[in-house]
Scaffold this motif. Structure first.
Motif, PDB file in Angstrom:
ATOM      1  N   ARG A  71       0.856  -1.195   0.000  1.00 20.52           N
ATOM      2  CA  ARG A  71       0.000   0.000   0.000  1.00 20.52           C
ATOM      3  C   ARG A  71       0.885   1.237   0.000  1.00 20.52           C
ATOM      4  NH1 ARG A  71      -3.158  -2.998   4.186  1.00 20.52           N
ATOM      5  NH2 ARG A  71      -4.822  -3.984   2.998  1.00 20.52           N
ATOM      6  N   VAL A  72       0.538   2.186  -0.862  1.00 20.68           N
ATOM      7  CA  VAL A  72       1.363   3.375  -1.050  1.00 20.68           C
ATOM      8  C   VAL A  72       0.511   4.625  -0.882  1.00 20.68           C
ATOM      9  CG1 VAL A  72       2.907   4.588  -2.646  1.00 20.68           C
ATOM     10  CG2 VAL A  72       2.766   2.090  -2.718  1.00 20.68           C
ATOM     11  N   THR A  73       1.092   5.663  -0.274  1.00 20.59           N
ATOM     12  CA  THR A  73       0.450   6.968  -0.144  1.00 20.59           C
ATOM     13  C   THR A  73       1.333   7.996  -0.822  1.00 20.59           C
ATOM     14  OG1 THR A  73      -0.484   6.328   1.991  1.00 20.59           O
ATOM     15  CG2 THR A  73      -0.442   8.677   1.490  1.00 20.59           C
ATOM     16  N   SER A  74       0.695   8.898  -1.574  1.00 22.32           N
ATOM     17  CA  SER A  74       1.421   9.967  -2.252  1.00 22.32           C
ATOM     18  C   SER A  74       0.880  11.305  -1.789  1.00 22.32           C
ATOM     19  CB  SER A  74       1.255   9.829  -3.770  1.00 22.32           C
ATOM     20  OG  SER A  74       1.832  10.936  -4.417  1.00 22.32           O
ATOM     21  N   PHE A  75       1.776  12.199  -1.400  1.00 23.92           N
ATOM     22  CA  PHE A  75       1.395  13.532  -0.933  1.00 23.92           C
ATOM     23  C   PHE A  75       1.669  14.601  -1.986  1.00 23.92           C
ATOM     24  CE2 PHE A  75       1.999  11.041   2.891  1.00 23.92           C
ATOM     25  CZ  PHE A  75       0.896  11.397   3.643  1.00 23.92           C
ATOM     26  N   ILE A  76       1.702  14.215  -3.250  1.00 27.22           N
ATOM     27  CA  ILE A  76       1.965  15.171  -4.331  1.00 27.22           C
ATOM     28  C   ILE A  76       0.840  16.202  -4.362  1.00 27.22           C
ATOM     29  CG2 ILE A  76       2.130  15.439  -6.827  1.00 27.22           C
ATOM     30  CD1 ILE A  76       3.425  12.694  -6.924  1.00 27.22           C
ATOM     31  N   PRO A  77       1.185  17.490  -4.435  1.00 25.70           N
ATOM     32  CA  PRO A  77       0.144  18.526  -4.466  1.00 25.70           C
ATOM     33  C   PRO A  77      -0.626  18.512  -5.781  1.00 25.70           C
ATOM     34  CG  PRO A  77       2.322  19.511  -4.721  1.00 25.70           C
ATOM     35  CD  PRO A  77       2.529  18.051  -4.440  1.00 25.70           C
ATOM     36  N   GLU A  78      -1.771  19.163  -5.776  1.00 26.57           N
ATOM     37  CA  GLU A  78      -2.615  19.243  -6.958  1.00 26.57           C
ATOM     38  C   GLU A  78      -1.809  19.791  -8.135  1.00 26.57           C
ATOM     39  OE1 GLU A  78      -6.918  21.133  -8.242  1.00 26.57           O
ATOM     40  OE2 GLU A  78      -6.148  21.442  -6.232  1.00 26.57           O
ATOM     41  N   GLY A  79      -1.995  19.174  -9.281  1.00 27.76           N
ATOM     42  CA  GLY A  79      -1.277  19.611 -10.478  1.00 27.76           C
ATOM     43  C   GLY A  79      -1.167  18.488 -11.486  1.00 27.76           C
ATOM     44  N   PRO A  80      -0.449  18.720 -12.576  1.00 23.15           N
ATOM     45  CA  PRO A  80      -0.372  17.729 -13.655  1.00 23.15           C
ATOM     46  C   PRO A  80       0.243  16.397 -13.248  1.00 23.15           C
ATOM     47  CG  PRO A  80       0.881  19.727 -14.218  1.00 23.15           C
ATOM     48  CD  PRO A  80       0.254  19.948 -12.884  1.00 23.15           C
ATOM     49  N   GLN A  81       1.247  16.420 -12.365  1.00 23.29           N
ATOM     50  CA  GLN A  81       1.881  15.171 -11.943  1.00 23.29           C
ATOM     51  C   GLN A  81       0.893  14.293 -11.172  1.00 23.29           C
ATOM     52  OE1 GLN A  81       5.329  15.621  -9.427  1.00 23.29           O
ATOM     53  NE2 GLN A  81       6.029  13.555  -9.827  1.00 23.29           N
ATOM     54  N   ARG A  82       0.158  14.903 -10.243  1.00 27.74           N
ATOM     55  CA  ARG A  82      -0.836  14.132  -9.474  1.00 27.74           C
ATOM     56  C   ARG A  82      -1.949  13.640 -10.392  1.00 27.74           C
ATOM     57  NH1 ARG A  82      -4.247  16.561  -4.551  1.00 27.74           N
ATOM     58  NH2 ARG A  82      -5.657  17.134  -6.199  1.00 27.74           N
ATOM     59  N   ASP A  83      -2.396  14.480 -11.329  1.00 27.64           N
ATOM     60  CA  ASP A  83      -3.443  14.077 -12.271  1.00 27.64           C
ATOM     61  C   ASP A  83      -2.994  12.893 -13.128  1.00 27.64           C
ATOM     62  OD1 ASP A  83      -4.970  16.142 -11.253  1.00 27.64           O
ATOM     63  OD2 ASP A  83      -4.550  17.511 -12.927  1.00 27.64           O
ATOM     64  N   PHE A  84      -1.712  12.921 -13.540  1.00 23.61           N
ATOM     65  CA  PHE A  84      -1.181  11.820 -14.350  1.00 23.61           C
ATOM     66  C   PHE A  84      -1.206  10.516 -13.558  1.00 23.61           C
ATOM     67  CE2 PHE A  84       2.517   9.178 -15.452  1.00 23.61           C
ATOM     68  CZ  PHE A  84       2.156   8.819 -16.743  1.00 23.61           C
ATOM     69  N   ILE A  85      -0.720  10.546 -12.324  1.00 18.32           N
ATOM     70  CA  ILE A  85      -0.696   9.331 -11.500  1.00 18.32           C
ATOM     71  C   ILE A  85      -2.118   8.835 -11.240  1.00 18.32           C
ATOM     72  CG2 ILE A  85      -0.063   8.384  -9.237  1.00 18.32           C
ATOM     73  CD1 ILE A  85       2.348  10.317  -9.291  1.00 18.32           C
ATOM     74  N   ALA A  86      -3.040   9.750 -10.960  1.00 14.07           N
ATOM     75  CA  ALA A  86      -4.429   9.369 -10.676  1.00 14.07           C
ATOM     76  C   ALA A  86      -5.110   8.741 -11.890  1.00 14.07           C
ATOM     77  CB  ALA A  86      -5.215  10.583 -10.195  1.00 14.07           C
ATOM     78  N   SER A  87      -4.593   9.008 -13.085  1.00 14.04           N
ATOM     79  CA  SER A  87      -5.229   8.479 -14.298  1.00 14.04           C
ATOM     80  C   SER A  87      -4.656   7.137 -14.747  1.00 14.04           C
ATOM     81  CB  SER A  87      -5.096   9.485 -15.447  1.00 14.04           C
ATOM     82  OG  SER A  87      -3.744   9.553 -15.880  1.00 14.04           O
ATOM     83  N   LEU A  88      -3.648   6.623 -14.045  1.00 15.94           N
ATOM     84  CA  LEU A  88      -3.042   5.352 -14.441  1.00 15.94           C
ATOM     85  C   LEU A  88      -4.031   4.207 -14.247  1.00 15.94           C
ATOM     86  CD1 LEU A  88       0.540   5.745 -12.942  1.00 15.94           C
ATOM     87  CD2 LEU A  88      -0.147   5.961 -15.337  1.00 15.94           C
ATOM     88  N   ASP A  89      -4.010   3.275 -15.186  1.00 15.13           N
ATOM     89  CA  ASP A  89      -4.932   2.135 -15.152  1.00 15.13           C
ATOM     90  C   ASP A  89      -4.407   0.999 -14.291  1.00 15.13           C
ATOM     91  OD1 ASP A  89      -6.802   3.228 -16.964  1.00 15.13           O
ATOM     92  OD2 ASP A  89      -5.591   2.578 -18.671  1.00 15.13           O
TER      93      ASP A  89
END
Length: 132
Positions: A71-89
């Protein structure tokens, strides 16, 4: 011993020790595996959002493989990098570097359990999800 060799020995010895201030101990993990599901945004009690996801790895021979889940937690702030990770299948092959820690807790039945927690430091996509 010649003065050259003595200086050389001192130089090598000096390089093997750190002169920086000591830091508290820490644990790092490197994992290559597949996403268990699409990463999920979750709100914290302070109103911030974090990404949570799991990575699965397989070991052993094909007829007797064992899967380990992290289990992994990411604290990346809102922005393109977080959006990219959130969109991974689900099934995307990733390379993860993170800080690891263990926590101990009591489950609903009162049994003591332990959990490995990983905080993402670096994530790279190695290949898209497996084709079926």
């Amino acid at each position: 011993m010649s003065s050259f060799l003595a200086r050389r020995a001192l130089t090598v010895s000096a390089r093997s020790f750190s002169t920086s201030a000591s830091r508290s101990s820490f644990a790092k993990m490197t994992i290559i595996g597949r996403l268990a599901d699409t990463p999920e945004l979750q709100a914290t009690s302070t109103g911030n959002e974090i990404l949570k996801y799991a990575i699965g790895t397989n070991s052993g021979p094909r007829d007797n493989q064992k899967t380990s889940w992290f289990r992994v937690t990411s604290f990346i702030p809102e922005g393109p990098q977080r959006d990219f990770i959130a969109s991974l299948d689900k099934g995307t092959l990733v390379y993860l570097e993170g800080d690891a820690s263990m926590s101990v807790y009591q489950d609903a039945e009162g049994k003591t359990k332990s959990s490995l927690n990983i905080v993402q430091q670096k994530l790279e996509v190695l290949s898209p999800k497996k084709q079926q």
